[in-house]
Scaffold this motif. Structure first.
Motif, PDB file in Angstrom:
ATOM      1  N   PHE A 100     126.813  42.868 103.948  1.00 14.40           N
ATOM      2  CA  PHE A 100     125.495  42.066 103.791  1.00 14.40           C
ATOM      3  C   PHE A 100     125.367  41.046 104.942  1.00 14.40           C
ATOM      4  CE2 PHE A 100     126.359  43.325  99.533  1.00 14.40           C
ATOM      5  CZ  PHE A 100     125.054  43.606  98.850  1.00 14.40           C
ATOM      6  N   PHE A 154     133.288  37.095  97.913  1.00 13.21           N
ATOM      7  CA  PHE A 154     133.576  36.451  96.579  1.00 13.21           C
ATOM      8  C   PHE A 154     134.229  35.057  96.869  1.00 13.21           C
ATOM      9  CE2 PHE A 154     133.786  41.263  95.252  1.00 13.21           C
ATOM     10  CZ  PHE A 154     132.443  41.170  95.186  1.00 13.21           C
ATOM     11  N   HIS A 180     135.295  32.615  94.811  1.00  9.31           N
ATOM     12  CA  HIS A 180     136.162  32.180  94.036  1.00  9.31           C
ATOM     13  C   HIS A 180     137.615  32.964  94.220  1.00  9.31           C
ATOM     14  CE1 HIS A 180     134.482  35.179  91.672  1.00  9.31           C
ATOM     15  NE2 HIS A 180     135.625  35.290  91.056  1.00  9.31           N
ATOM     16  N   PHE A 220     139.216  44.103  95.259  1.00  5.19           N
ATOM     17  CA  PHE A 220     138.227  44.009  94.172  1.00  5.19           C
ATOM     18  C   PHE A 220     137.763  45.859  93.895  1.00  5.19           C
ATOM     19  CE2 PHE A 220     134.073  44.071  91.997  1.00  5.19           C
ATOM     20  CZ  PHE A 220     134.090  43.108  91.349  1.00  5.19           C
ATOM     21  N   GLU A 230     123.689  38.393  95.868  1.00  6.92           N
ATOM     22  CA  GLU A 230     124.142  39.373  96.821  1.00  6.92           C
ATOM     23  C   GLU A 230     125.518  39.582  96.283  1.00  6.92           C
ATOM     24  OE1 GLU A 230     123.970  38.508 100.821  1.00  6.92           O
ATOM     25  OE2 GLU A 230     122.046  39.442 101.055  1.00  6.92           O
ATOM     26  N   GLN A 231     126.419  38.664  95.810  1.00  7.86           N
ATOM     27  CA  GLN A 231     127.859  38.856  95.486  1.00  7.86           C
ATOM     28  C   GLN A 231     127.625  39.853  94.327  1.00  7.86           C
ATOM     29  OE1 GLN A 231     130.486  35.443  94.670  1.00  7.86           O
ATOM     30  NE2 GLN A 231     128.897  34.040  95.787  1.00  7.86           N
ATOM     31  N   GLN A 254     125.534  42.026  93.752  1.00  9.23           N
ATOM     32  CA  GLN A 254     125.061  43.543  94.477  1.00  9.23           C
ATOM     33  C   GLN A 254     126.245  44.051  95.120  1.00  9.23           C
ATOM     34  OE1 GLN A 254     121.805  42.966  97.028  1.00  9.23           O
ATOM     35  NE2 GLN A 254     120.394  42.578  95.310  1.00  9.23           N
ATOM     36  N   ALA A 255     127.245  43.042  95.782  1.00 13.03           N
ATOM     37  CA  ALA A 255     128.306  43.591  96.619  1.00 13.03           C
ATOM     38  C   ALA A 255     129.195  44.256  95.355  1.00 13.03           C
ATOM     39  CB  ALA A 255     128.881  42.586  97.172  1.00 13.03           C
ATOM     40  N   ALA A 256     129.384  43.532  94.344  1.00 14.04           N
ATOM     41  CA  ALA A 256     130.293  44.305  93.349  1.00 14.04           C
ATOM     42  C   ALA A 256     129.810  45.528  92.756  1.00 14.04           C
ATOM     43  CB  ALA A 256     130.373  43.231  92.160  1.00 14.04           C
ATOM     44  N   ARG A 271     133.832  39.017  86.275  1.00 13.77           N
ATOM     45  CA  ARG A 271     134.723  38.682  87.452  1.00 13.77           C
ATOM     46  C   ARG A 271     133.899  37.879  88.639  1.00 13.77           C
ATOM     47  NH1 ARG A 271     138.629  43.717  88.186  1.00 13.77           N
ATOM     48  NH2 ARG A 271     138.713  44.504  86.047  1.00 13.77           N
ATOM     49  N   ILE A 272     132.570  38.098  88.675  1.00 15.90           N
ATOM     50  CA  ILE A 272     131.923  37.430  89.895  1.00 15.90           C
ATOM     51  C   ILE A 272     131.067  36.358  89.278  1.00 15.90           C
ATOM     52  CG2 ILE A 272     130.401  37.829  91.738  1.00 15.90           C
ATOM     53  CD1 ILE A 272     133.135  39.426  92.090  1.00 15.90           C
ATOM     54  N   PRO A 322     132.738  33.453  87.018  1.00 18.81           N
ATOM     55  CA  PRO A 322     133.603  32.266  87.855  1.00 18.81           C
ATOM     56  C   PRO A 322     132.766  31.471  88.819  1.00 18.81           C
ATOM     57  CG  PRO A 322     134.496  34.437  87.693  1.00 18.81           C
ATOM     58  CD  PRO A 322     133.259  34.843  87.111  1.00 18.81           C
ATOM     59  N   ARG A 382     139.574  23.492  96.760  1.00 16.59           N
ATOM     60  CA  ARG A 382     138.568  24.834  97.022  1.00 16.59           C
ATOM     61  C   ARG A 382     137.455  24.982  95.946  1.00 16.59           C
ATOM     62  NH1 ARG A 382     140.307  28.434  93.575  1.00 16.59           N
ATOM     63  NH2 ARG A 382     142.485  28.341  93.049  1.00 16.59           N
ATOM     64  N   PRO A 383     136.288  25.611  96.290  1.00 16.00           N
ATOM     65  CA  PRO A 383     135.295  25.945  95.113  1.00 16.00           C
ATOM     66  C   PRO A 383     135.853  26.609  93.909  1.00 16.00           C
ATOM     67  CG  PRO A 383     134.910  27.133  97.156  1.00 16.00           C
ATOM     68  CD  PRO A 383     136.268  26.434  97.415  1.00 16.00           C
TER      69      PRO A 383
END
Lengths: 324, 270
Positions: free
Chosen positions: A79, A85, A87, A96, B165-166, B168-170, B183-184, B187, B269-270
């Motif tokens: 993208f 990701f 986290h 992944f 988008e995350q 969709q990436a997954a 998992r995405i 979290p 960290r986030p």
């Protein structure tokens, strides 16, 4: 091989793709090039399965995947804004797809380390995406997409969010990576320089259709339309036709087929010199015609603003393109 | 000119702090002061009466049912509101906010109208030996109703911000929707969920109006901490009311402290 057959995509009040037919050869690096809103990203997302076409078919390596979910297509997708990701560590990001496929731990670790070496992020395993630069994040995203050994790698404006220098570096790097990995790759971009630089095939898109597809040189030398010609590089309009600025021929005397013009401005760009001309027959308020000549030529002509020159396009050099 | 703006700034600060002190600081401080006025022993005996212990347990019990329910429902609602492709999202959004808009007393009364002995479902419930009003189920329903929006309201903006988008990436990496959620998405929204849960807990423990209407207020049976405070106050047992209030305030404080510890900005960290 990717085959797109008469694909249409309607949104509520927008016709994004209009009967797109396209063949992308196995192992090639193809650029979908076009202005924003031309449908290039939509086409890429249709190939990925992230969008469902309103009609038409998508065939990957002989299999009709039009109704398959993205999970089942064996594609890698990258993208524009990385979609990292946040986290997860770099290692977990890249791992992944393999973890989803329940690969043995040792295999996952080995594969991830190898991929991070390939993309130049060795030693970054424990970092988090927020600790990486934009270019590094995108390389991580590429490694993540490549980890599942996709049949097709799809990149949606992958370098669009990066600054010019990193962008140029990354596309050179991507070209080298492609020569190593040989995965069929489709890259969406609005940057003609990027397309000409990395792709071995370019499909120019305009208003939801493929305007022309072919090898970069063929498109540059024999554009099928004014749109393709003007999108692939700088153009000048002279006597109703389009020419490349560097093809324009200037002289101080009248010659066959030349147009009289007044020099408005001379800009020295290092080796090249840009001359802005106003043809004598141009209507008032018309944009100047830009000619690009070498420094040696400019010195011979001793051009200055206000001079009168004769300008002509080399005959027969621009087949197929005439003013509408 | 500079003097003036300094005076203005000082004035604004005094105004803001004074407002907070008068409305919040002094009353809460006085409750704590009055509670311990006669020593800790009196407080201890007043919060360890059987009625008080039962009220404390009942309050936690109701929260223990309502909070998980509203957490799951809240996340689900937020997902539908942000990611769903359904018509009538504005209507759904208004419904989610309804508990904020309706007075808790009205919520309680409307529950009586539906589940009460003479209510819409009353006869059927009586026939099947189910009692909702004046017992635990009614109190739970009332609490669930009033604390419904918090998780959904906290999670919705976070979901909007992270985008899809995350996910969709997954999906392109082979994850099913279920895997992508666990998992995405989860979290990524966990701080929003945690914050919503803390607010829900606070609301559940502090709820008075709606629970008051549907509880029946039987000591040792259907009396929560807030109801106990009200009863003691009504019976001129001021010391007892203060002690129970202090206990409530303590729970609230503990929840708030937990929330501060959960604050993501404190993490590296986030």
């Amino acid at each position: 091989m990717i085959t797109v057959e008469s694909v249409d995509k309607h949104y509520e009040d927008f016709h994004a793709l209009r009967g797109v037919d396209l063949e992308i050869a196995s192992g090639s690096l193809t650029a979908l090039l076009g202005p924003s809103g031309s449908g290039k990203s939509t086409l890429l997302r249709v190939i990925a399965g992230l969008e469902v076409p309103s009609s038409g078919r998508v065939i990957l390596d002989g299999e009709d995947v039009t109704n398959l979910a993205p999970q089942q297509r064996g594609i890698g997708f990258v993208f524009q804004h990385y979609a990292a990701f946040e986290h997860m560590s770099v290692r977990d990001n890249v791992a992944f797809g393999l973890k989803i496929r329940r690969r043995p731990k040792a295999e996952v670790k080995e594969k991830v380390d190898e991929l991070l070496r390939v993309v130049g992020l060795d030693g970054y395993q424990q970092r988090y995406p927020s600790q990486l630069s934009g270019g590094q994040r995108q390389r991580m995203a590429l490694a993540r997409a490549l980890a599942i050994e996709p049949a097709v790698l799809l990149l949606d404006e992958p370098f669009g969010a990066l600054d010019a220098k990193v962008r140029a570096e990354l596309r050179t790097w991507l070209r080298r990576l492609h020569d190593e990995v040989h995965v069929t790759t489709v890259l969406v971009t609005h940057d003609q320089e990027e397309a000409l630089d990395v792709a071995d095939t370019i499909a120019v898109m305009d208003a939801g259709q493929i305007a022309q597809a072919g090898r970069p040189r063929d498109l540059y030398d024999a554009p099928a339309s004014e749109f393709v010609m003007s999108f692939l590089g700088p153009v000048a309009r002279l006597g109703g036709g389009l020419v490349r600025p560097h093809d324009l021929d200037l002289s101080l005397e009248h010659r066959e087929g030349a147009t009289e013009a007044q020099v408005q401005r001379v800009v020295h760009l290092g080796f090249e010199v840009r001359v802005e001309l106003l043809p004598a027959d141009a209507p008032a308020g018309a944009e100047p015609v830009v000619a690009q000549i070498t420094r040696a030529e400019a010195e011979t002509l001793e051009l200055q603003a206000g001079d009168i020159v004769w300008v002509r396009a080399p005959l027969g050099q621009v087949p197929g393109v005439v003013a509408a | 000119m500079r003097e003036q703006s300094r005076t203005t700034r000082l004035g604004l600060r005094v105004l803001a702090l004074g407002y907070l002190a008068l409305l919040l600081g002094i009353p809460v401080g006085l409750v704590l002061y009055r509670t311990f006025e006669h020593g800790a022993g009196a407080v201890w005996s007043s919060v360890t009466t059987p009625a008080a212990i039962h009220a404390f347990q009942l309050t936690l019990e109701i929260a223990a049912i309502a909070v998980p329910l509203n957490t799951v429902l809240g996340v689900l609602t937020a997902l539908v509101l942000v990611r769903g492709r359904v018509r009538g999202k504005p209507v759904l959004e208004a419904i989610v906010d309804l508990p904020f808009a309706i007075s808790p007393v009205v919520v309680g009364l409307s529950l009586v109208l539906v589940y009460g002995r003479t209510g819409w479902l009353g006869p059927w419930l009586t026939d099947h030996g189910i009692q909702i009003i004046f017992s635990l189920p009614g109190m739970v329903i009332a609490t669930v109703f009033v604390s419904l929006p918090f998780v959904a309201r906290e999670v919705t903006p976070v979901l909007r911000e992270i985008g899809d988008e995350q996910e969709q990436a997954a999906a392109t990496l082979g994850a099913s929707s279920w895997q992508a959620f666990w998992r995405i998405t989860l979290p990524a929204i966990r701080w929003g969920v945690a914050y919503g849960v803390v607010l829900t807990v606070a609301r559940c423990i502090g709820e008075f109006g709606a629970v008051s209407v549907v509880s029946g207020k039987v000591a040792g049976e259907s009396e929560t901490l807030t109801l106990l405070v009200e009863k003691r106050f009504g019976n001129f047992d001021l010391a007892g009311a203060y002690a129970a209030s202090a206990l409530l305030a303590l729970i609230a404080l503990a929840t708030l402290l937990l929330m501060t510890r959960l604050n993501p900005r404190k993490e590296g960290r986030p």
